[in-house]
Scaffold this active site. Structure first.
Site, PDB file in Angstrom:
ATOM      1  N   ASP A 131      31.678  78.061  39.457  1.00  0.00           N
ATOM      2  CA  ASP A 131      31.375  78.820  38.247  1.00  0.00           C
ATOM      3  C   ASP A 131      31.310  77.820  37.100  1.00  0.00           C
ATOM      4  OD1 ASP A 131      34.054  78.284  37.631  1.00  0.00           O
ATOM      5  OD2 ASP A 131      34.747  80.288  38.173  1.00  0.00           O
ATOM      6  N   SER A 177      44.614  78.013  37.521  1.00  0.00           N
ATOM      7  CA  SER A 177      43.611  78.535  38.456  1.00  0.00           C
ATOM      8  C   SER A 177      43.182  77.553  39.534  1.00  0.00           C
ATOM      9  CB  SER A 177      42.370  79.004  37.686  1.00  0.00           C
ATOM     10  OG  SER A 177      41.837  77.948  36.905  1.00  0.00           O
ATOM     11  N   HIS A 213      35.190  75.945  37.408  1.00  0.00           N
ATOM     12  CA  HIS A 213      35.884  75.524  38.625  1.00  0.00           C
ATOM     13  C   HIS A 213      34.944  74.877  39.642  1.00  0.00           C
ATOM     14  CE1 HIS A 213      38.155  79.010  36.948  1.00  0.00           C
ATOM     15  NE2 HIS A 213      39.176  78.202  37.152  1.00  0.00           N
TER      16      HIS A 213
END
Length: 362
Positions: free
Chosen positions: A337, A48, A340
């Site tokens: 978040d 990600s 991340h």
């Protein structure tokens, strides 16, 4: 190739030089490349951190193609980047003068010219352990390589063999994975009970090395492999493993350091045995830990919580505009978040890292 000590020293000196600039402006100025050094494209594999939207087209809960993700992206559009804005894939490409946004390979609106300057094959939730992507139904590194083979054929059809070979040999390839292996597969889900941390990180490092070896077989030569970050200090891992006070979960950090040591050694071996390869180990652990421990020195206020929702657990589908509010000032947070970093954090990290690893490709 391995020069962890000199790198650690250099980033502390870089920190002193760049801090005043970083806290006063968010403008990223492209790095001046050494003479005769060019990067025609940037191509990313992994998870990600460098996924720019591939998971939008995958049936998985590991998605972020909805608000409030992307609130600081161009036009405030959620693109599938696990961030409020751009991610390292974009920022590094911009620094190298390639382009400011690197599209996902599976983006249905992908243009032919995008292929020639680079795409991302990464998939949020993926990892070096083959079990990791299976657990969350995302694109494995093996599948990413299959898409890459497809990509090579497309580039060949556009520009011919000679230019295709030049792009493969001279572009910058990013490999960023390992966090989901350690945090999710190994610790949270306990999906590899037969391994201790030492043997599990050996499995990871061997898989990473094999992946780099496969890239070499396709003609790739310039490969930047990112080490694992201080996972125990990421907000979500503080929540699940840091006790009532949500302190850094040190056993996560120890596993990350074990992996980093092993992959650095593996890359040394590849450098010494594969003619022409230039694999560079990127120590992300130390600079990110310093930002987390001393946020105000970098212009941040909050480093133990994300900006989305409560900041302690929300990530992917849990960070949404229906159930999650957004902090008043995203730029005050190290994390977007619970897992991340924010675009601002990525910009700080890229500024600290880029000169070091680019010079290794000379």
């Amino acid at each position: 190739m391995k020069d962890n000590t000199s790198w650690s020293c250099s980033w502390f000196s870089l920190k002193q030089c760049l801090l005043s600039v970083l806290v006063l402006t968010e403008t990223v100025v492209a790095i001046k490349l050494p003479p005769n050094l060019t990067f025609p494209a940037l191509i990313a594999f992994g998870d990600s951190i460098v996924d720019t939207g591939n998971n939008n087209n995958v049936k998985t809960v590991v998605k972020c193609d909805f608000q409030p993700y992307g609130i600081n992206f161009q036009g405030g559009v959620p693109t599938g980047r696990f961030c409020d804005g751009r991610v390292p894939t974009d920022l590094i490409a911009e620094e190298l003068g390639i382009k400011s946004v690197v599209p996902a390979y599976l983006d249905p609106s992908l243009k032919t010219e995008d292929l020639l300057t680079g795409v991302s094959f990464a998939s949020g939730g993926s990892g070096y352990d083959p079990l990791t992507p299976k657990l969350v139904a995302v694109i494995s590194l093996e599948e990413q390589l299959k898409y890459f083979e497809e990509y090579i054929e497309k580039v060949k059809n556009i520009v011919g063999d000679e230019r295709k070979d030049f792009i493969l040999a001279n572009s910058l390839f990013l490999l960023v994975a390992g966090s989901d292996d350690i945090a999710n597969t190994y610790y949270v889900l306990r999906a590899r009970p037969q391994y201790d941390a030492d043997s599990y990180t050996t499995l990871m490092a061997s898989s990473a090395s094999d992946f780099v070896n496969k890239l070499y077989g396709y003609g790739v030569r310039r490969i930047a492999v990112f080490g694992a970050p201080p996972l125990g200090c990421v907000p979500s891992q503080r929540t699940v493993g840091g006790g009532l006070l949500r302190e850094c979960a040190e056993y996560y950090n120890e596993a990350a350091k074990l992996f980093n040591s092993k992959i650095s050694t593996k890359l040394d071996l590849l450098h010494n045995t594969l003619p022409g390869i230039k694999p560079v180990y990127i120590n992300i652990y130390d600079p990110l830990l310093d930002i987390i421990q001393s946020p105000t020195e970098y212009g941040f206020e909050v480093s133990n919580k994300g900006c989305c929702g409560t900041g302690v657990i929300e990530v992917a589908v849990l960070c949404n505009k229906i159930t999650s509010s957004v902090c008043p000032d995203v730029t005050s947070h190290v994390f977007w978040d619970s897992y991340h970093p924010t675009e601002k954090t990525y910009k700080v990290l890229v500024s600290l890292l880029i000169s070091k690893f680019v010079n290794n490709f000379v």
